[in-house]
Motif scaffolding. Structure first.
Motif, PDB file in Angstrom:
ATOM      1  N   ALA A   1      -6.227   3.656  -5.932  1.00 37.22           N
ATOM      2  CA  ALA A   1      -6.515   4.607  -4.897  1.00 37.22           C
ATOM      3  C   ALA A   1      -6.992   4.047  -3.494  1.00 37.22           C
ATOM      4  N   GLU A   2      -7.945   3.102  -3.622  1.00 33.26           N
ATOM      5  CA  GLU A   2      -8.648   2.577  -2.381  1.00 33.26           C
ATOM      6  C   GLU A   2      -7.483   1.633  -1.520  1.00 33.26           C
ATOM      7  N   ASN A   3      -6.575   1.147  -2.240  1.00 28.60           N
ATOM      8  CA  ASN A   3      -5.695   0.015  -1.639  1.00 28.60           C
ATOM      9  C   ASN A   3      -4.232   0.506  -1.344  1.00 28.60           C
ATOM     10  N   ALA A   4      -3.824   1.474  -1.739  1.00 29.98           N
ATOM     11  CA  ALA A   4      -2.518   1.843  -1.779  1.00 29.98           C
ATOM     12  C   ALA A   4      -2.195   2.430  -0.221  1.00 29.98           C
ATOM     13  N   PRO A   5      -1.000   2.092   0.166  1.00 25.58           N
ATOM     14  CA  PRO A   5      -0.738   2.544   1.570  1.00 25.58           C
ATOM     15  C   PRO A   5      -0.491   4.052   1.522  1.00 25.58           C
ATOM     16  N   SER A   6      -0.460   4.688   2.732  1.00 25.05           N
ATOM     17  CA  SER A   6      -0.616   6.114   2.763  1.00 25.05           C
ATOM     18  C   SER A   6       0.900   6.447   3.070  1.00 25.05           C
ATOM     19  N   THR A   7       1.717   5.485   3.274  1.00 30.53           N
ATOM     20  CA  THR A   7       3.124   5.999   3.196  1.00 30.53           C
ATOM     21  C   THR A   7       4.043   5.352   2.414  1.00 30.53           C
ATOM     22  N   VAL A   8       5.275   5.936   2.057  1.00 29.27           N
ATOM     23  CA  VAL A   8       6.034   5.257   1.112  1.00 29.27           C
ATOM     24  C   VAL A   8       6.570   3.752   1.355  1.00 29.27           C
ATOM     25  N   ASP A   9       5.816   2.797   0.883  1.00 29.77           N
ATOM     26  CA  ASP A   9       5.843   1.407   1.280  1.00 29.77           C
ATOM     27  C   ASP A   9       5.890   0.730  -0.083  1.00 29.77           C
TER      28      ASP A   9
END
Ligand code: MN
Length: 398
Positions: free
Chosen positions: A63-71
């Motif tokens: 949750a801390e490191n996932a991108p905020s767009t679909v990547d």
């Protein structure tokens, strides 16, 4: 406790989730993340509650490191970072053998990216058909692919829970990555093996199809897995793909407007029905009136409602009001003579004409008869009836 309802975020995504310890296990070692556009399920393993720690460390790191767009590449990197986090946590706590699966998804509009490690799964319901997106990293999946066993045999195989890839042991671990185009109306399912070992894919498919609300759908899936035995912890995330949000909003608005129109039309129909009924009733009666010295026959009642006359002139007779018996002419000059119907009004006029032709004014008896007809005709209106009757009696006395 309030019923859980579907969650909606600003992007228009609808989702629901639920996790349950099941019927057999002492701990719930599953963890989940629902933080749109990120959704993930992790199924921890390792004795003495180590699995709980592993899955929780993994989803927190993700949750801390996932991108905020679909990547998908960014998502894969975040899963690898989560792998290091679990390895570090295991070393710090002296818990070797602690690990976790990870099925992570990024979903926004028509784009879906998935990173996969282990035997938790991602499925997509597309046009009423459920398809498994991810491939399990498990001994059973390898044996099925090698043609050594059937999926039915795998369900009861003693080594059915052996997984071949997990977070928490190998620093070089790589997740499988998937990039998929989705469309409005599709439904994404993420789940731990506590669901898929308890329910067949076709049972899962049926529930996903028939349960519209995603939160309710997640709850039912978990309930069914528990009802089937609940041998493992069960975790389910259901996300509805809404596609282009503008189009969805317009569709909802149009639906709302259609309902408003239906309700207004129903009200108008009711009001018109009542008015028509009342108007029809008034038009069944008739009355005589003085029209410039001649007796006129009107259909309806001599009243107005909201400025609308409830009567119309049927015809003007050639009977002079002044030729009538004084009581009758006095009544016509003051007001009207009511009758039950147009026929009754016409027969009154016929009576007057006969009397005039016979060279005499209407008799007292005829007058009495007229008065009683009048009284009967206007029985629905006590005031008018009383008024007409008293003036008729006055006429008779003259
Ligand atoms: Mn499990």
């Amino acid at each position: 406790m309030p019923r859980p309802s579907a969650n909606r975020v600003h992007s228009g995504t609808m989702f629901g989730s639920r996790t349950d310890i099941g019927c057999v296990r002492e701990h719930n070692e599953d963890s989940l993340v629902v933080a749109p556009p990120l959704y993930a399920v992790a199924d921890g393993m390792g004795g003495h509650a180590a699995g709980e720690v592993a899955s929780e460390v993994a989803v927190r790191s993700l949750a801390e490191n996932a991108p905020s767009t679909v990547d998908s590449e960014g998502l894969g990197n975040a899963v690898m970072t989560a792998n290091y986090a679990v390895i570090n946590a295991a070393q710090e706590k002296g818990r070797n053998g602690m690990g976790t699966t990870m099925t992570a998804a990024l979903l926004e509009r028509d784009k879906l990216a998935i990173a996969q490690v282990g035997d938790s799964r991602a499925y997509l319901l597309h046009q009423g058909t459920l398809q498994q997106i991810t491939r399990d990293h498990s001994l059973m999946a390898d044996m099925i692919e090698a043609g050594e066993i059937t999926p039915e045999e795998a369900r009861v195989h003693p080594q059915r829970s052996v997984i071949t890839r997990a977070l928490g042991s190998d620093p070089d671990m790589q997740p499988d990555l998937y990039e998929i185009n989705v469309s409005a109306g599709d439904r994404l399912l993420l789940c731990s093996d506590g669901l898929t070992t308890m329910l067949e894919d076709n049972e899962i498919e049926k529930i996903l199809i028939r349960t519209r609300d995603p939160q309710r759908c997640a709850s039912i899936l978990v309930n069914e897995a528990i009802a089937a035995g609940g041998h493992d912890n069960v975790t389910v995330i259901v996300v509805d793909v809404e596609g282009d949000r503008e189009r969805q909003v317009k569709k909802t608005k149009r639906k709302g407007r259609a309902w408003a129109v239906v309700i207004v039309l129903a009200l108008i129909a009711t009001v018109l029905g009542v008015c028509y009924g009342a108007y029809t009733y008034t038009q069944s009666t008739a009355y005589l009136a003085d029209e410039n010295g001649k007796v006129a026959v009107y259909q309806g009642v001599p009243d107005t409602v909201l400025g609308i006359s409830l009567s119309h002139l049927d015809h003007v007779t050639d009977v002079n009001v002044d030729d009538l018996q004084p009581g009758v002419s006095a009544r016509l000059k003051e007001g009207v003579i009511r009758a039950d119907s147009l026929d009754a009004a016409n027969s009154l006029v016929d009576g007057y004409q006969e009397d005039i032709a016979a060279g005499k004014k209407p008799t007292a008896e005829a007058e009495q008869l007229d008065a009683s007809t009048d009284a009967a005709a206007s029985s629905s209106s006590a005031d008018a009836s009383a008024g007409s009757t008293s003036s008729a009696q006055g006429g008779t006395l003259q």
